[in-house]
Design a protein around this motif. Structure first.
Motif: not given
Lengths: 723, 153
Positions: A596-597, A599, A642-643, A685, A697, A699, A702, A704, A708-712, B47, B50, B61
């Motif tokens: 679902x994520x 990166x 890993x996550x 962060x 870990x 990351x 993050x 945008x 509008x979605x956020x990714x790491x 979002x 982990x 957001x």
């Protein structure tokens, strides 16, 4: 800041900013002048002005202690400026000023804390007063021989009566030879008709080299005629071998000299040529009106600490560079404005938003399937403009590293005194620019490293260096350059190098070893010195050796997304190599999805991406998976493992494999899908998340995306180390 | 926000009273002083981050700002329920930390008088460790949350 009255808070901020800037300026002047042991009038004026401002503003803030200290400094420089005393020990003066500057700086820093209590400076003020007393005693005329100061009294008065001094520059025929003797004859001829006579070079009788000077710059005569100057000029004109001469109005000297670099040299020599009158005129000088003295200070007359015997025209290149640097500095000042960094941050945020919004608009789902020629044209234009805007904003935030580097001169100076080691500090590429946010985090690590190089790197005993054929004086080099979107800073010393055996022993004693000693490579051993709780120096010194330094360095550099590595060769030297991203704010990235994520992998770390085939996958005895690419094996990291995420498919051959590099190591990452490439704005962060070690870990922050979605953003270095 | 400043604000509230926002979590009424609250928004796409504690659901957001969200149910150790259209995110600001609190539903803002504030419950167990004081007004019991503890510890 509790100690200030209500309503003063805003002013406190301005005060702190202003004082910090002024003190930095002061330090720069000190560092510059100390290196060639000379103050010129402009420097003295500048220091005087800085102290005056600090005195005024701190008094206004009710900080009487700071005000008093600044006042005593101001007094001291007032005396130096006005009375030109003979300074017996210029080193003492520097020490006093440096200490005062440090005290004030520390005080300004303390003001920013909540429970601020004013420090008592009376001890240092006492020292300054004592020094001033000595200055006053010593302000009696001194012969010219030695120092800075001695010229001071001579500089003052010739100006007063130079209005009736006539300066003539004489050039001899090109091949007449024996220019010095001809000059001497000329002087003898006109001597009788002059009240006062000086000439330059003044050592024509003794110094054969003066011929060259005369050929290059002409022979400068200054005289005060008894009767008519025309008579003298005629004598000059009629002398044998004289090709031409020019009459120089003394007051125009500056303008005339400004034509060429040697202008500085001429000024210098002018000062020297006054020497003859010192004794006769010194009594007058005391009675000169103040006006005349202020005039002196407006002209750039270097007061050198060099012995005046050394009359050779070619002054050290350093001094000339200094002068140039100074004039450039003052030129630059007028075109700068100071902006609160917060505003720049906001601006950058805003531009980041615009970049994202632009992507949102132009790739809007509503537009799918429509044929919009005009819209697309405008959209492209908009894209171009936002790109440019982004570039400009980024460039505004770029600051040259020279500021941070220059601070190191101070560190080296202090260390030199304390450790009693003589070290050259060399800068290379200090004009390299880095984001302001990065710069602020570089100060401490660099300081630690420079200290470390001086303390541990450079040999304690110069004899050891000589034995190895190295110059007696050690060198610490700070260099910086750009390389593929990163800035690389190297702190190198030409010292003893890291003794791997010693390091291993020490690591063993401290229980830092994780595998048999023989399996460690040199590189791994070098990196051990950056482990927490490691220090090879036998004794803990004030500067380094507490075993926290290098560990802190690594942490600080990693905090800003950089990395540190060590290279060393026994007997040759050690280099610390810092790699930092050019900017923290906007990076190119590749988006990948894992379950679902989404990166983002910084594009700098990505080598290639591909689908795996059966043959490439290898498992070792412990079940660890490896990927074979062109005859090389890389460990495979399944990101979903890993996550702890649920992927679309756990089958390696369904997903996408990305070969990444970080911290000198490479690995393959397994993701579900490759989504695309995009410029992304890095958002740090929240401190809330930082407390849960998200950075450790893998990351980094993050971002945008257009929708509008956020990714790491992944920190490849960390992932490779952690796995 | 450092502890001293927070304690100062708490003391001021205890002495003078103030306005609090009421919301429910698992049918219990809780309150937060409104000066910590910047806005209340509906549930947003979250979002996942982990490797953080399970009560931190991830980040959202908010107009270009990346804000972490805490599920208050999970924080209290109460079983989580699926989000619905009444689920709200209360955005609170504690100094430099901005965080969203996911709650079941938001009620109203009430004014609390000093005499309605009862002292902190004595025995602190897991379920009530975040309660700062009990407020009794209009014959209703409300629990005033210790925001700092909820977010920072």
């Amino acid at each position: 800041m509790a100690s200030f009255e209500a309503g003063m808070e805003g002013m406190v901020e301005v005060f702190i900013y202003e004082s910090t800037t002024l003190l930095e300026q002061l330090e720069q002047i000190l560092m510059r002048t100390e290196s060639n042991n000379s103050f010129d009038d402009e420097d003295i004026n500048e220091i005087f002005r800085i102290m005056h401002t600090i005195k005024g503003s701190s008094a206004m803030m009710g900080l009487s202690n700071m005000s008093a200290l600044a006042h005593s400094m101001e007094d001291m420089f007032f005396i130096i400026r006005e009375e030109k005393p003979y300074i017996i020990s210029i080193q003492n003066l520097y020490d006093l000023v440096f200490t005062a500057s440090d005290l004030l700086k520390a005080e300004v820093e303390m003001i920013q804390e909540d429970n601020y209590t004013p420090t008592d400076f009376s001890e240092h003020i006492g020292k300054i007063k004592a020094f001033v007393a000595i200055l006053k005693d010593g302000s009696v005329t001194e012969p010219e021989q030695t120092a800075a100061s001695s010229e001071d009294n001579s500089v003052t008065e010739p100006i007063a009566d130079d209005s009736d001094m006539i300066a003539v520059r004489v050039f001899f025929d090109d091949d007449c030879e024996m220019e010095n003797l001809r000059s001497l004859l000329l002087i003898k001829k006109i001597k009788e008709d002059c009240l006062k006579l000086e000439y330059e070079p003044s050592d024509i009788e003794t110094n054969a080299d003066s011929i060259k000077t005369i050929i290059d710059n002409g022979f400068l005569i200054k005289f005060k005629p008894i009767n008519d100057e025309k008579y003298i000029l005629k004598t000059i004109e009629d002398s044998v071998g004289v090709k031409s001469y020019e009459v120089i109005e003394h007051n125009n000297n500056n303008a005339e000299n400004a034509e060429a670099l040697p202008g500085f040299i001429d000024l210098e020599s002018n000062t020297e040529s006054y020497t003859g009158l010192t004794d006769a005129e010194s009594s007058e000088s005391a009675d000169e009106p103040l006006q005349a003295k202020t005039d002196t200070t407006e002209q750039t007359k270097p007061i050198t600490n060099d012995s005046s015997e050394n009359l050779e025209l070619p002054k050290s290149a350093e001094q000339i560079n200094n002068l140039l640097a100074k004039s450039q500095g003052s030129k630059g000042k007028q075109n700068l404005i100071t902006v609160n960094l917060n505003k720049l941050d906001q601006l950058l945020d805003m531009v980041g938003e615009i970049v994202i919004t632009e992507a949102m608009v132009t790739s809007s789902a509503d537009l799918k399937g429509l044929k919009l020629d005009n819209f697309n044209k405008s959209a492209r234009q908009l894209r171009k403009l936002t790109d440019e805007l982004q570039d400009i904003v980024m460039s505004i935030r770029m600051v040259p590293l020279s500021g941070v580097f220059n601070k190191m001169t101070r560190v080296v100076r202090d260390m030199k005194v304390k450790l009693n080691k003589d070290v050259n500090l060399v800068f290379e590429g200090e004009e390299t620019e880095v984001d302001k946010g990065v710069i602020d985090n570089l100060n401490d690590p660099l300081m630690h490293m420079v200290r470390n190089s001086m303390d541990h790197g450079i040999e304690d005993d110069p004899q050891e260096r000589i034995k190895l054929g190295k110059p007696e004086k050690g060198t610490v080099t700070l260099s910086a350059y750009n390389a593929s979107g990163e800035v690389i800073i190297v702190v190198a010393d030409d010292g003893a190098g890291i003794n791997t055996k010693k390091v291993l022993e020490k690591a063993k004693r401290n229980g830092l070893l994780t595998k048999p000693e023989s399996e460690y490579t040199d590189k791994e051993i070098f990196n051990m010195i950056m482990l927490p709780g490691f220090s090879t120096n036998e004794e803990v010194t004030e500067f380094s050796g507490r075993g926290v330094g290098m560990d802190v360095v690594r942490q600080n550099i990693e905090k800003i997304g950089g990395s540190v590595s060590v290279e060393s060769k026994q007997g040759v030297g050690t280099s610390f190599i810092i790699k930092i991203p050019l900017s923290l704010a906007i990076v190119g990235g590749i988006e990948i999805s894992v379950g679902p994520s989404i990166f983002t992998i910084p594009i700098n770390s990505v080598k290639e991406s591909f689908k795996l085939n059966q043959k490439q996958l290898i498992r070792d005895m412990s079940g660890k998976e490896m990927v074979m690419i062109r005859g090389k094996c890389y460990p495979l990291i399944r990101l979903y493992e890993f996550y702890d995420l649920t992927p679309k498919s756990t089958d390696v051959f369904d997903g996408m494999v990305i070969l990444v590099e970080g911290g000198g190591k490479q690995a393959c990452l397994l993701a579900d899908e490759l989504i695309g490439e995009q410029q992304v704005v890095v958002k740090p962060f929240s401190p809330l998340l930082n407390r849960y070690n998200v950075k450790q870990n893998g990351m980094a922050g993050c971002t945008i995306l257009g929708d509008g979605s956020i990714t790491i953003i992944l920190d490849i270095n960390n992932i490779i180390q952690e796995q | 926000m450092n502890e001293d400043l927070y304690n100062e604000l708490v003391a001021q509230f205890n002495a003078e009273g103030g306005e609090i926002l009421m919301f429910t979590v698992d049918r219990m009424l809780y309150g937060i002083e409104i000066h910590y609250i910047t806005e209340i928004i509906g549930i947003q796409p979250i979002t996942i981050i982990p490797k953080v504690p399970s009560f931190i659901k991830g980040v959202i957001n908010i107009r270009g700002k990346v804000v972490p969200v805490i599920n208050v149910r999970a924080r209290f150790g109460i079983p989580e329920v699926p989000y619905d259209d009444r689920t709200c995110i209360i955005v609170v600001e504690l100094g430099e930390i901005v965080v969203g609190l996911i709650v079941d539903r938001v009620r109203e803002v009430i004014t609390v008088k000093p005499n309605e504030i009862c002292s902190t419950p004595g025995n602190q167990n897991k379920s009530n460790q975040f309660i700062r004081s009990i407020i009794e007004s209009n014959d209703e019991i409300k629990l005033l949350l210790d925001v700092r503890k909820l977010v920072m510890e």
